[in-house]
Write a protein that holds these residues in place. Structure first.
Motif, PDB file in Angstrom:
ATOM      1  N   SER A 107       0.828  -1.205   0.000  1.00 14.06           N
ATOM      2  CA  SER A 107       0.000   0.000   0.000  1.00 14.06           C
ATOM      3  C   SER A 107       0.865   1.259   0.000  1.00 14.06           C
ATOM      4  O   SER A 107       0.578   2.234  -0.703  1.00 14.06           O
ATOM      5  N   VAL A 108       1.939   1.232   0.804  1.00 16.70           N
ATOM      6  CA  VAL A 108       2.863   2.365   0.837  1.00 16.70           C
ATOM      7  C   VAL A 108       3.496   2.559  -0.540  1.00 16.70           C
ATOM      8  O   VAL A 108       3.582   3.686  -1.047  1.00 16.70           O
ATOM      9  N   SER A 109       3.917   1.472  -1.153  1.00 15.77           N
ATOM     10  CA  SER A 109       4.556   1.538  -2.467  1.00 15.77           C
ATOM     11  C   SER A 109       3.624   2.134  -3.512  1.00 15.77           C
ATOM     12  O   SER A 109       4.045   2.937  -4.361  1.00 15.77           O
ATOM     13  N   LYS A 110       2.363   1.752  -3.444  1.00 18.77           N
ATOM     14  CA  LYS A 110       1.390   2.261  -4.414  1.00 18.77           C
ATOM     15  C   LYS A 110       1.287   3.787  -4.345  1.00 18.77           C
ATOM     16  O   LYS A 110       1.271   4.467  -5.382  1.00 18.77           O
ATOM     17  N   VAL A 111       1.254   4.319  -3.132  1.00 16.15           N
ATOM     18  CA  VAL A 111       1.156   5.767  -2.963  1.00 16.15           C
ATOM     19  C   VAL A 111       2.455   6.442  -3.399  1.00 16.15           C
ATOM     20  O   VAL A 111       2.442   7.485  -4.055  1.00 16.15           O
ATOM     21  N   LEU A 112       3.603   5.840  -3.036  1.00 18.62           N
ATOM     22  CA  LEU A 112       4.890   6.436  -3.403  1.00 18.62           C
ATOM     23  C   LEU A 112       5.082   6.482  -4.906  1.00 18.62           C
ATOM     24  O   LEU A 112       5.700   7.415  -5.436  1.00 18.62           O
ATOM     25  N   LYS A 113       4.558   5.498  -5.612  1.00 23.16           N
ATOM     26  CA  LYS A 113       4.666   5.511  -7.075  1.00 23.16           C
ATOM     27  C   LYS A 113       3.750   6.575  -7.680  1.00 23.16           C
ATOM     28  O   LYS A 113       4.088   7.201  -8.684  1.00 23.16           O
ATOM     29  N   GLU A 114       2.604   6.782  -7.067  1.00 22.90           N
ATOM     30  CA  GLU A 114       1.693   7.809  -7.564  1.00 22.90           C
ATOM     31  C   GLU A 114       2.261   9.206  -7.330  1.00 22.90           C
ATOM     32  O   GLU A 114       2.195  10.075  -8.208  1.00 22.90           O
ATOM     33  N   PHE A 115       2.842   9.409  -6.139  1.00 25.77           N
ATOM     34  CA  PHE A 115       3.430  10.705  -5.797  1.00 25.77           C
ATOM     35  C   PHE A 115       4.946  10.596  -5.941  1.00 25.77           C
ATOM     36  O   PHE A 115       5.673  10.456  -4.957  1.00 25.77           O
ATOM     37  N   ASP A 116       5.395  10.664  -7.186  1.00 24.35           N
ATOM     38  CA  ASP A 116       6.804  10.361  -7.476  1.00 24.35           C
ATOM     39  C   ASP A 116       7.724  11.575  -7.396  1.00 24.35           C
ATOM     40  O   ASP A 116       8.890  11.494  -7.768  1.00 24.35           O
ATOM     41  N   GLN A 117       7.205  12.691  -6.872  1.00 27.10           N
ATOM     42  CA  GLN A 117       8.050  13.878  -6.706  1.00 27.10           C
ATOM     43  C   GLN A 117       8.496  14.050  -5.259  1.00 27.10           C
ATOM     44  O   GLN A 117       8.783  15.165  -4.824  1.00 27.10           O
ATOM     45  N   THR A 118       8.526  12.961  -4.505  1.00 24.03           N
ATOM     46  CA  THR A 118       9.036  12.999  -3.135  1.00 24.03           C
ATOM     47  C   THR A 118      10.226  12.060  -2.992  1.00 24.03           C
ATOM     48  O   THR A 118      10.242  10.968  -3.562  1.00 24.03           O
ATOM     49  N   ALA A 119      11.219  12.520  -2.239  1.00 27.55           N
ATOM     50  CA  ALA A 119      12.360  11.668  -1.890  1.00 27.55           C
ATOM     51  C   ALA A 119      12.008  10.896  -0.624  1.00 27.55           C
ATOM     52  O   ALA A 119      11.180  11.339   0.177  1.00 27.55           O
ATOM     53  N   ILE A 120      12.638   9.752  -0.442  1.00 24.14           N
ATOM     54  CA  ILE A 120      12.291   8.851   0.654  1.00 24.14           C
ATOM     55  C   ILE A 120      13.541   8.497   1.454  1.00 24.14           C
ATOM     56  O   ILE A 120      14.508   7.971   0.896  1.00 24.14           O
ATOM     57  N   LYS A 121      13.508   8.780   2.733  1.00 21.15           N
ATOM     58  CA  LYS A 121      14.600   8.391   3.627  1.00 21.15           C
ATOM     59  C   LYS A 121      14.071   7.308   4.567  1.00 21.15           C
ATOM     60  O   LYS A 121      13.124   7.535   5.319  1.00 21.15           O
ATOM     61  N   VAL A 122      14.678   6.126   4.507  1.00 19.92           N
ATOM     62  CA  VAL A 122      14.286   5.017   5.384  1.00 19.92           C
ATOM     63  C   VAL A 122      15.296   4.936   6.519  1.00 19.92           C
ATOM     64  O   VAL A 122      16.492   4.757   6.274  1.00 19.92           O
ATOM     65  N   VAL A 145       9.331   1.249  -6.951  1.00 22.33           N
ATOM     66  CA  VAL A 145       9.633   2.605  -6.515  1.00 22.33           C
ATOM     67  C   VAL A 145      11.076   2.873  -6.931  1.00 22.33           C
ATOM     68  O   VAL A 145      11.971   2.068  -6.643  1.00 22.33           O
ATOM     69  N   ALA A 146      11.330   3.972  -7.627  1.00 24.33           N
ATOM     70  CA  ALA A 146      12.659   4.242  -8.190  1.00 24.33           C
ATOM     71  C   ALA A 146      13.734   4.252  -7.104  1.00 24.33           C
ATOM     72  O   ALA A 146      13.608   4.953  -6.103  1.00 24.33           O
ATOM     73  N   SER A 147      14.784   3.481  -7.306  1.00 26.27           N
ATOM     74  CA  SER A 147      15.842   3.342  -6.310  1.00 26.27           C
ATOM     75  C   SER A 147      16.543   4.654  -6.005  1.00 26.27           C
ATOM     76  O   SER A 147      16.997   4.893  -4.884  1.00 26.27           O
ATOM     77  N   GLY A 148      16.634   5.533  -7.021  1.00 26.47           N
ATOM     78  CA  GLY A 148      17.312   6.808  -6.816  1.00 26.47           C
ATOM     79  C   GLY A 148      16.605   7.730  -5.842  1.00 26.47           C
ATOM     80  O   GLY A 148      17.198   8.694  -5.359  1.00 26.47           O
ATOM     81  N   ARG A 149      15.345   7.445  -5.553  1.00 29.45           N
ATOM     82  CA  ARG A 149      14.580   8.268  -4.618  1.00 29.45           C
ATOM     83  C   ARG A 149      14.802   7.847  -3.168  1.00 29.45           C
ATOM     84  O   ARG A 149      14.444   8.584  -2.254  1.00 29.45           O
ATOM     85  N   ILE A 150      15.360   6.651  -2.953  1.00 29.96           N
ATOM     86  CA  ILE A 150      15.342   6.047  -1.618  1.00 29.96           C
ATOM     87  C   ILE A 150      16.734   5.966  -1.006  1.00 29.96           C
ATOM     88  O   ILE A 150      17.667   5.434  -1.611  1.00 29.96           O
ATOM     89  N   GLN A 151      16.857   6.442   0.215  1.00 33.68           N
ATOM     90  CA  GLN A 151      18.099   6.365   0.994  1.00 33.68           C
ATOM     91  C   GLN A 151      17.803   5.574   2.259  1.00 33.68           C
ATOM     92  O   GLN A 151      16.779   5.780   2.913  1.00 33.68           O
ATOM     93  N   ALA A 152      18.676   4.650   2.629  1.00 40.11           N
ATOM     94  CA  ALA A 152      18.500   3.846   3.849  1.00 40.11           C
ATOM     95  C   ALA A 152      19.641   4.132   4.825  1.00 40.11           C
ATOM     96  O   ALA A 152      20.803   4.098   4.443  1.00 40.11           O
TER      97      ALA A 152
END
Length: 216
Positions: free
Chosen positions: A129-144, A177-184
């Motif tokens: 469910s989280v992934s679905k929203v993140l793909k829809e709103f693809d102009q946000t960066a994600i820090k895990v 979800v594009a890998s370039g958007r995500i930092q862990a």
């Protein structure tokens, strides 16, 4: 000039003030706050770039443009927040908003087995469910970010927090979800949100957080 700056900001905020249906209090949305800031910034730039005789006109034009840009970011995050809250209702994941940043708090006890970094299979649907929203709103960066309690050695907790954060990152990537958007990042026990002296506090500290922020 100061008068026009203040007027731009006030009009923008008043126009976007709403009444909270639960408390009955008037509140200004994040969209309005962004628009107000953008309007003031735009007015300054507009006035500075105009000739002396046209500064008032330049301030108004700049305020309108800046308000649209600032409000756009706030509105984008407003929509993303609403979608996440709807998708994650009853999942155990907490959605928190701070300005134009969103935080998803995932308790460790529902995400991972004790001392493990493999995501529990029963949590897959939540991450889907989280992934679905993140793909829809693809102009946000994600820090895990991964966090632990203080039980055990610092090195063990640091490694576990890094592994858990990376597990969530890899899961999101597998869901396109594009890998370039995500930092862990793993923080071990360094940033507790509760006391480690109680079982309840330690449970709150064992968590993974997703921070969503607008791309500049």
């Amino acid at each position: 000039m100061k008068y026009w700056l203040a007027l731009c900001a006030v009009f923008t905020l008043v126009a976007c003030t709403t009444t909270d249906p639960y408390s009955g209090e008037e509140k200004t949305s994040n969209t309005a706050k962004g628009a107000g800031i953008g309007a003031v910034a735009g007015a300054v730039i507009g006035a500075a770039s105009a000739s002396k005789s046209d500064r008032k006109k330049g301030a108004i034009t700049g305020a309108l443009a800046g308000g649209a840009i600032g409000g756009g970011v706030g509105a984008y995050m407003d929509r993303q927040e609403a979608k996440l809250r709807d998708e994650l209702q009853g999942s155990g994941v907490q959605v928190r908003r701070e300005g134009d940043r969103l935080y998803l708090i995932m308790p460790g006890n529902i995400t991972f087995a004790t001392g493990r970094y493999e995501i529990k299979s029963q949590f897959y649907n939540v991450l889907d469910s989280v992934s679905k929203v993140l793909k829809e709103f693809d102009q946000t960066a994600i820090k895990v970010s991964g966090h632990t309690d203080s039980t055990g050695s610092d090195q063990l907790n640091q490694t576990l927090s890094e592994q858990r954060a990376e597990s969530v990152r890899q899961y999101l990537i597998r869901q396109d979800v594009a890998s370039g958007r995500i930092q862990a990042i793993g923080y071990g026990p360094r940033y507790p949100v509760a006391s480690n002296s109680t079982a309840e506090g330690r449970e709150q500290n064992r968590r993974v957080e997703l921070e969503l922020l607008p791309m500049e």
